[in-house]
Design a protein around this motif. Structure first.
Motif, PDB file in Angstrom:
ATOM      1  N   LEU A 132      23.141  22.884  -5.703  1.00 43.20           N
ATOM      2  CA  LEU A 132      22.635  24.204  -5.324  1.00 43.20           C
ATOM      3  C   LEU A 132      23.142  24.514  -3.929  1.00 43.20           C
ATOM      4  O   LEU A 132      22.892  23.760  -2.991  1.00 43.20           O
ATOM      5  CB  LEU A 132      21.104  24.207  -5.341  1.00 43.20           C
ATOM      6  N   SER A 133      23.876  25.613  -3.808  1.00 44.86           N
ATOM      7  CA  SER A 133      24.511  25.890  -2.525  1.00 44.86           C
ATOM      8  C   SER A 133      24.326  27.348  -2.128  1.00 44.86           C
ATOM      9  O   SER A 133      24.142  28.214  -2.977  1.00 44.86           O
ATOM     10  CB  SER A 133      26.006  25.564  -2.630  1.00 44.86           C
ATOM     11  N   ALA A 134      24.377  27.594  -0.835  1.00 53.87           N
ATOM     12  CA  ALA A 134      24.460  28.977  -0.364  1.00 53.87           C
ATOM     13  C   ALA A 134      25.795  29.539  -0.842  1.00 53.87           C
ATOM     14  O   ALA A 134      26.658  28.791  -1.297  1.00 53.87           O
ATOM     15  CB  ALA A 134      24.395  29.009   1.154  1.00 53.87           C
ATOM     16  N   THR A 135      25.948  30.849  -0.732  1.00 55.84           N
ATOM     17  CA  THR A 135      27.213  31.445  -1.146  1.00 55.84           C
ATOM     18  C   THR A 135      28.335  30.899  -0.271  1.00 55.84           C
ATOM     19  O   THR A 135      28.217  30.861   0.942  1.00 55.84           O
ATOM     20  CB  THR A 135      27.146  32.977  -0.996  1.00 55.84           C
ATOM     21  N   ILE A 136      29.410  30.449  -0.897  1.00 54.51           N
ATOM     22  CA  ILE A 136      30.542  29.930  -0.131  1.00 54.51           C
ATOM     23  C   ILE A 136      31.819  30.621  -0.595  1.00 54.51           C
ATOM     24  O   ILE A 136      31.883  31.159  -1.700  1.00 54.51           O
ATOM     25  CB  ILE A 136      30.700  28.400  -0.285  1.00 54.51           C
ATOM     26  N   GLY A 137      32.830  30.606   0.269  1.00 57.44           N
ATOM     27  CA  GLY A 137      34.053  31.337  -0.028  1.00 57.44           C
ATOM     28  C   GLY A 137      35.013  30.608  -0.951  1.00 57.44           C
ATOM     29  O   GLY A 137      35.954  31.199  -1.462  1.00 57.44           O
ATOM     30  N   ASN A 138      34.787  29.312  -1.143  1.00 56.87           N
ATOM     31  CA  ASN A 138      35.752  28.546  -1.937  1.00 56.87           C
ATOM     32  C   ASN A 138      35.067  27.712  -3.022  1.00 56.87           C
ATOM     33  O   ASN A 138      35.353  26.518  -3.181  1.00 56.87           O
ATOM     34  CB  ASN A 138      36.599  27.651  -1.027  1.00 56.87           C
ATOM     35  N   ALA A 139      34.195  28.364  -3.767  1.00 56.81           N
ATOM     36  CA  ALA A 139      33.449  27.646  -4.808  1.00 56.81           C
ATOM     37  C   ALA A 139      34.382  26.994  -5.825  1.00 56.81           C
ATOM     38  O   ALA A 139      34.164  25.862  -6.258  1.00 56.81           O
ATOM     39  CB  ALA A 139      32.487  28.597  -5.504  1.00 56.81           C
ATOM     40  N   LYS A 140      35.446  27.700  -6.163  1.00 56.39           N
ATOM     41  CA  LYS A 140      36.387  27.183  -7.163  1.00 56.39           C
ATOM     42  C   LYS A 140      37.032  25.894  -6.684  1.00 56.39           C
ATOM     43  O   LYS A 140      37.143  24.918  -7.421  1.00 56.39           O
ATOM     44  CB  LYS A 140      37.482  28.221  -7.412  1.00 56.39           C
ATOM     45  N   GLU A 141      37.452  25.918  -5.433  1.00 56.36           N
ATOM     46  CA  GLU A 141      38.112  24.741  -4.876  1.00 56.36           C
ATOM     47  C   GLU A 141      37.145  23.563  -4.820  1.00 56.36           C
ATOM     48  O   GLU A 141      37.496  22.425  -5.152  1.00 56.36           O
ATOM     49  CB  GLU A 141      38.615  25.086  -3.478  1.00 56.36           C
ATOM     50  N   PHE A 142      35.924  23.857  -4.397  1.00 57.26           N
ATOM     51  CA  PHE A 142      34.892  22.831  -4.285  1.00 57.26           C
ATOM     52  C   PHE A 142      34.607  22.209  -5.657  1.00 57.26           C
ATOM     53  O   PHE A 142      34.595  20.983  -5.827  1.00 57.26           O
ATOM     54  CB  PHE A 142      33.629  23.483  -3.698  1.00 57.26           C
ATOM     55  N   ALA A 143      34.440  23.082  -6.650  1.00 51.25           N
ATOM     56  CA  ALA A 143      34.178  22.593  -8.006  1.00 51.25           C
ATOM     57  C   ALA A 143      35.380  21.795  -8.527  1.00 51.25           C
ATOM     58  O   ALA A 143      35.210  20.756  -9.168  1.00 51.25           O
ATOM     59  CB  ALA A 143      33.867  23.765  -8.928  1.00 51.25           C
ATOM     60  N   GLY A 144      36.567  22.292  -8.216  1.00 48.40           N
ATOM     61  CA  GLY A 144      37.783  21.599  -8.654  1.00 48.40           C
ATOM     62  C   GLY A 144      37.845  20.191  -8.085  1.00 48.40           C
ATOM     63  O   GLY A 144      38.237  19.228  -8.768  1.00 48.40           O
ATOM     64  N   TRP A 145      37.441  20.062  -6.844  1.00 54.25           N
ATOM     65  CA  TRP A 145      37.435  18.739  -6.215  1.00 54.25           C
ATOM     66  C   TRP A 145      36.460  17.805  -6.927  1.00 54.25           C
ATOM     67  O   TRP A 145      36.777  16.651  -7.219  1.00 54.25           O
ATOM     68  CB  TRP A 145      37.069  18.880  -4.731  1.00 54.25           C
ATOM     69  N   ILE A 146      35.260  18.311  -7.237  1.00 53.49           N
ATOM     70  CA  ILE A 146      34.271  17.462  -7.904  1.00 53.49           C
ATOM     71  C   ILE A 146      34.791  17.025  -9.274  1.00 53.49           C
ATOM     72  O   ILE A 146      34.663  15.858  -9.666  1.00 53.49           O
ATOM     73  CB  ILE A 146      32.919  18.205  -8.050  1.00 53.49           C
ATOM     74  N   GLU A 147      35.423  17.944  -9.981  1.00 52.01           N
ATOM     75  CA  GLU A 147      35.996  17.590 -11.283  1.00 52.01           C
ATOM     76  C   GLU A 147      36.999  16.455 -11.131  1.00 52.01           C
ATOM     77  O   GLU A 147      37.026  15.516 -11.911  1.00 52.01           O
ATOM     78  CB  GLU A 147      36.694  18.809 -11.898  1.00 52.01           C
ATOM     79  N   GLU A 148      37.807  16.564 -10.072  1.00 50.56           N
ATOM     80  CA  GLU A 148      38.854  15.569  -9.860  1.00 50.56           C
ATOM     81  C   GLU A 148      38.280  14.194  -9.539  1.00 50.56           C
ATOM     82  O   GLU A 148      38.691  13.197 -10.113  1.00 50.56           O
ATOM     83  CB  GLU A 148      39.722  16.050  -8.710  1.00 50.56           C
ATOM     84  N   VAL A 149      37.310  14.153  -8.619  1.00 50.96           N
ATOM     85  CA  VAL A 149      36.830  12.831  -8.195  1.00 50.96           C
ATOM     86  C   VAL A 149      35.868  12.218  -9.211  1.00 50.96           C
ATOM     87  O   VAL A 149      35.729  10.998  -9.266  1.00 50.96           O
ATOM     88  CB  VAL A 149      36.144  12.850  -6.806  1.00 50.96           C
ATOM     89  N   ARG A 150      35.213  13.044 -10.013  1.00 54.05           N
ATOM     90  CA  ARG A 150      34.247  12.487 -10.953  1.00 54.05           C
ATOM     91  C   ARG A 150      34.736  12.472 -12.391  1.00 54.05           C
ATOM     92  O   ARG A 150      34.143  11.821 -13.249  1.00 54.05           O
ATOM     93  CB  ARG A 150      32.937  13.305 -10.899  1.00 54.05           C
ATOM     94  N   GLY A 151      35.806  13.207 -12.645  1.00 53.77           N
ATOM     95  CA  GLY A 151      36.314  13.258 -14.006  1.00 53.77           C
ATOM     96  C   GLY A 151      35.371  13.974 -14.953  1.00 53.77           C
ATOM     97  O   GLY A 151      35.351  13.722 -16.149  1.00 53.77           O
ATOM     98  N   THR A 152      34.544  14.882 -14.410  1.00 59.80           N
ATOM     99  CA  THR A 152      33.625  15.650 -15.256  1.00 59.80           C
ATOM    100  C   THR A 152      34.077  17.104 -15.249  1.00 59.80           C
ATOM    101  O   THR A 152      35.011  17.467 -14.548  1.00 59.80           O
ATOM    102  CB  THR A 152      32.199  15.602 -14.694  1.00 59.80           C
TER     103      THR A 152
END
Lengths: 294, 617
Positions: A216-236
């Protein structure tokens, strides 16, 4: 520059003239002397157009009719997505992010599963502990912070992100598993905190992929990038749920002039209302505003 | 623009039906003053109904939170429904305000912008009087996300149809800038990933090799950017290599891309040899100074050479030194006249010895060699390089081909150089995230918590890994040296507070007990030792310990009551709460230790129990 010097002959010793207002100056007097305050209530005549714009600015002020609670679309979307994937919810404070977490916890507890709710602040942890205790029964909720440890085996644990990260460390070192199926990371934008942000990254990187994450996050300018990173490191897979429309309650901006007249900050076209410029400081470059305090 | 005095501001907002409001002001002091000013304004007429409602809430609240009883703003809040809120107030104060606000009993709240992040009470209106905010050094313009954080408090869901952000006039107001900022897109989330001793120890113990810890570090969000940069450079390199390859193949001389790269390396090596040749006597001397001016040595400065300085650190061409009177001085390396041979440890006693020895003539001068421009030592390698370059050109080429080959080599020198430089860049980018971990590993190795060569944490490292606190190394060394063994709870509290406090915050000038003072003296030595090691291995040294925090915590742990502590320290309540709560948390970490540290653990547990009493929690 050369300063003029007065001869010392007439007054020897200290100068007689004292600054009277100094002698007994309280804080307010001092500020009045500096001219910090506006003088009187001199309101210049208000034009019809200005009256009209003020009326529009203030229209609709007040308390809304009480309405039955209906979850927003983004809330139900998030709840659906979290069943199968990691989810990143970005929405401003007060728009109902906690509702999503609470409903998912309800579902998990009914399935006899376990959840961890992390927050960045002890005060927030304490209030969530109280809130969830009321909601799910105090026997089902435990709390872990730097100085508080209660009901640590409960299916739902509320605690600081540091403690969750420490549990991950302990699990990795002992070869055991962190005993949870689901982790909610509240205020996930703390990842950008200068001193503590690394803890959030460690928590995300080290959480095994079997644990689902709800961020749960405040509005951020790079949500896509952030989510992309999590996908990469967790493989989810990480779904981004962005609250449409930026705020739960409409925001209007206004400028209160020194004479307490109120102006909309922007005009109907959404541009800056230049009428305000008449109140700008005139003592420096062409009435432009001073930038930074020296 | 002149300011509107707070009472008039509140009245104006009330006239426009814009209350309740949160008014952001730039400092803690201004929060407190503004609230007072509003409450005692003569034109203010209190609403008796709300007053008694507030009183009711207060009476109930105070039973559980007696520390509120003496709160200096209690009367103001109760009388006028106006409050000040910032990090200097005690946590219970915040809860009380929160309670009253949720019932609509607070008209105005004066707050600092730092509070915006942690506050969970919205109002109809937020007032912003400053387009600047206090940064780490001085004021700086407000950022979009900070403004958003503040305006996020405007408009109560279910209680307001509309929320307002009102700009109040002040000398530091800037309506056009704020108007622009309100429309700005949200700031991107940026990684602040960094290496810490705790993470390193835990990860190394869990994964068993530096490679694997490095792999974890390179999964950080920060490294994602780096990785992208690396890919970019790699792509660029590929393009250049492709072009280069084509050109070589077209020539048909049997020269490979490796030959060209080797050529470039040899040529630049030869150039470097030439460059390294010192041109002047001054350069030669500087080189000698760099080799001989070392930490802990005495040097002299000035024409007479009679001003003596103790070298603390050398970085590049600068030397940080200490004068005999204890004051620091930074000087340029080239200003040093003489260097003396003996090296001293940087601690109080040996510093005294160092200067004493000089005057007694017990510290010999390091002899400077006669400096001359010797060219011969670079001539042989240069010749060797030239020979190697010649060998790169294939044998049995015709005269014309030979010329063509040479042209090919020289024409592509630049591209080969670019490829080479890019590879170096990629290497350094790759190690950017990892190097701070490696440096910390060396510090830990130096103190025996891990074995760098075997990539394993030691027995001591095992328990240090369990201490998840801000300064594990200092506490670890204090435990190893047995500093805790001679202490009782109150000194233990002081010692841990000295380490847990913000270095620059002042918690008053209470007296330290002699015993605590002695213990802190030892800790100070540890801090110096750790800092030295950190300097040596390229880790930013930690800050100094906080004596005023130690005194405040010692007083609290000896059983002082809260209001006395606040009065005697003259510190702000909120700061004291944070200090003591952090101290208590650190102690609880120590309390979990076992084995050799079990006595200290027991002491830490007792101390934490004493410290973590109301209102600390």
């Amino acid at each position: 520059m050369a300063r003029k010097r007065r001869g010392k002959s007439r007054h020897s010793g200290k100068p007689k003239k004292k600054n009277k207002s100094r002698s007994n100056s309280g804080y307010f007097k001092e500020r009045k002397r500096r001219g910090d305050f506006a003088e009187g209530d001199r309101k210049p005549g208000i034009s019809e157009a200005q009256k009209e714009s003020l009326k529009r600015l203030l229209s609709g002020i007040g308390i809304p009719e009480p309405q039955p609670f209906v979850p927003d679309e983004f809330q139900t979307d998030a709840l659906e997505a979290i069943e199968t994937n990691d989810v990143l919810v970005t929405a401003p404070t007060g728009s109902g992010k906690t509702w999503i977490a609470r409903e998912e916890i309800r579902r998990l507890l009914a399935d006899r599963k376990r959840a961890w709710y992390t927050t960045p602040l002890k005060a927030l942890t304490n209030s969530k502990y109280a809130e969830f205790g009321e909601e799910f029964g105090s026997e089902n909720v435990g709390i872990l912070t730097g100085d508080r440890k209660e009901n640590a085996d409960a299916p739902l644990i509320v605690g600081t992100t540091e403690i969750y990260r420490n549990q991950l460390f302990d699990a990795l070192r002992s070869g055991e598993q962190v005993n949870t199926d689901f982790v909610i990371i509240d205020e996930a934008h703390y990842l950008a905190d200068e001193y503590r942000g690394h803890v959030w990254e460690e928590a995300i990187i080290l959480s095994p992929p079997r644990i689902r994450l709800l961020l749960l996050s405040a509005t951020i300018g790079n949500a896509k990038e952030f989510a992309g990173w999590i996908e990469e490191v967790r493989g989810t897979k990480v779904e981004i749920i962005n609250r449409a429309g930026s705020r739960p309650v409409e925001l209007r901006a206004a400028f209160l002039a020194p004479n307490t007249q109120l102006f909309p900050l922007v005009n109907d076209e959404g541009k800056y209302n230049r009428v305000i410029n008449q109140f700008a400081r005139k003592d420096n470059d062409q009435g432009r505003y001073r930038r930074i305090r020296r | 623009m002149p300011e509107i005095p707070p009472p008039k501001l509140i009245k104006a907002l009330g006239d426009y039906d814009l209350l309740p409001a949160i008014i952001f002001v730039p400092s803690r002091r201004r929060c407190d003053e503004s609230a007072t000013e509003v409450a005692f304004d003569r034109s203010f007429s209190p609403n008796t109904e709300k007053q008694s409602a507030r009183q009711e809430i207060y009476d109930e609240f105070v039973i559980e939170n007696p520390e509120i009883k003496r709160h200096k703003h209690r009367k103001i809040l109760l009388r006028a429904g106006v409050a000040s809120h910032h990090a200097g107030h005690i946590p219970a104060w915040k809860f009380l305000i929160e309670k009253m606000m949720s019932k609509g009993l607070v008209n105005a709240l004066f707050a600092t912008s730092t509070v915006a992040a942690g506050v969970d009470f919205p109002a109809r209106t937020v007032v912003i009087s400053n387009a600047d905010t206090r940064g780490n050094d001085g004021f700086r313009p407000l950022e979009a996300s900070e403004l958003q954080q503040m305006t996020g408090r405007a408009g109560r869901r279910g209680k307001d149809n509309v929320g307002f952000v009102v700009l109040a006039p002040s000398n530091f107001q800037n309506p056009p800038r704020i108007a622009k900022l309100l429309k700005a897109p949200p700031d991107p989330l940026e990684s602040k990933f960094r290496a810490t001793y705790s993470s390193l120890l835990n990860l190394l113990d869990a994964f068993g090799s530096f490679d694997q810890v490095r792999e974890i570090a390179e999964r950080s969000f920060a490294f994602r950017h780096t990785a992208r940069q690396i890919t970019k450079i790699e792509k660029k390199n590929e393009r250049v290599s492709e072009k280069l390859k084509r050109r070589i193949e077209e020539s048909g001389l049997g020269i490979t891309i490796d030959d060209i790269i080797a050529f470039e390396r040899l040529v630049s090596a030869r150039n470097r040899l030439d460059e390294k040749l010192p041109l002047t006597r001054a350069d030669l001397r500087l080189r000698w100074l760099k080799e001989n001016v070392k930490e802990g040595r005495i040097v002299s400065k000035g024409r007479s050479g009679k001003q003596f300085l103790l070298v603390l650190n050398v970085f590049g061409n600068n030397v940080s030194t200490m004068r005999e009177d204890g004051r620091g001085a930074n000087i340029a390396l080239s200003h040093i006249k003489r260097v003396y041979a003996k090296r001293y440890k940087i601690n109080e006693r040996s510093i005294e010895d160092a200067f004493y020895d000089i005057y007694e003539g017990r510290n010999p001068i390091v002899k400077e060699p006669k400096l001359s421009n010797r060219r011969d030592d670079t001539e042989a390698p240069a010749a060797l390089i030239s020979e190697l370059i010649d060998k790169l050109i294939p044998e049995e080429l015709s005269e014309a081909e030979l010329e063509k080959a040479q042209q090919l080599f020289w024409e592509n020198l630049e591209d080969a150089g670019a490829i080479q430089r890019n590879l170096v860049d990629i290497e350094s980018l790759k190690s950017e995230i990892w190097i701070p971990f490696e440096n910390r590993a060396r510090v830990l190795d130096y103190f025996g918590y891990l074995d760098f060569g075997r990539q394993k944490i030691s027995e001591e490292g095992q328990w240090l890994a369990d201490l998840r606190i801000d300064r594990p190394l200092h506490v670890g060394e204090a435990l190893k040296e047995g500093i805790f063994d001679q202490l009782e709870a109150k000194e233990t509290a002081g010692l841990m507070a000295a380490l847990a406090a913000d270095f620059e915050r002042d918690y008053g000038e209470l007296h330290l007990s002699n015993k605590l003072f002695g213990a802190l003296d030892k800790v100070e030595k540890i801090v110096a030792e750790v800092s030295n090691a950190e300097w040596d291995f390229g880790v930013e040294p930690t800050e100094e310990i906080n004596y005023s925090a130690a005194a405040a915590a010692e007083r609290w742990a000896s059983g002082a009551n809260w209001s006395d502590l606040v009065r005697e320290t003259r510190a702000e309540e909120g700061d004291l709460v944070r200090l003591l709560s952090r101290t208590g948390e650190a102690l609880m970490q120590i309390a979990h230790l076992k084995g050799k540290n079990s006595a200290a653990a027991k002491l830490a547990r007792e101390t934490s129990e004493i410290i973590l009493r109301e209102p600390i929690r």
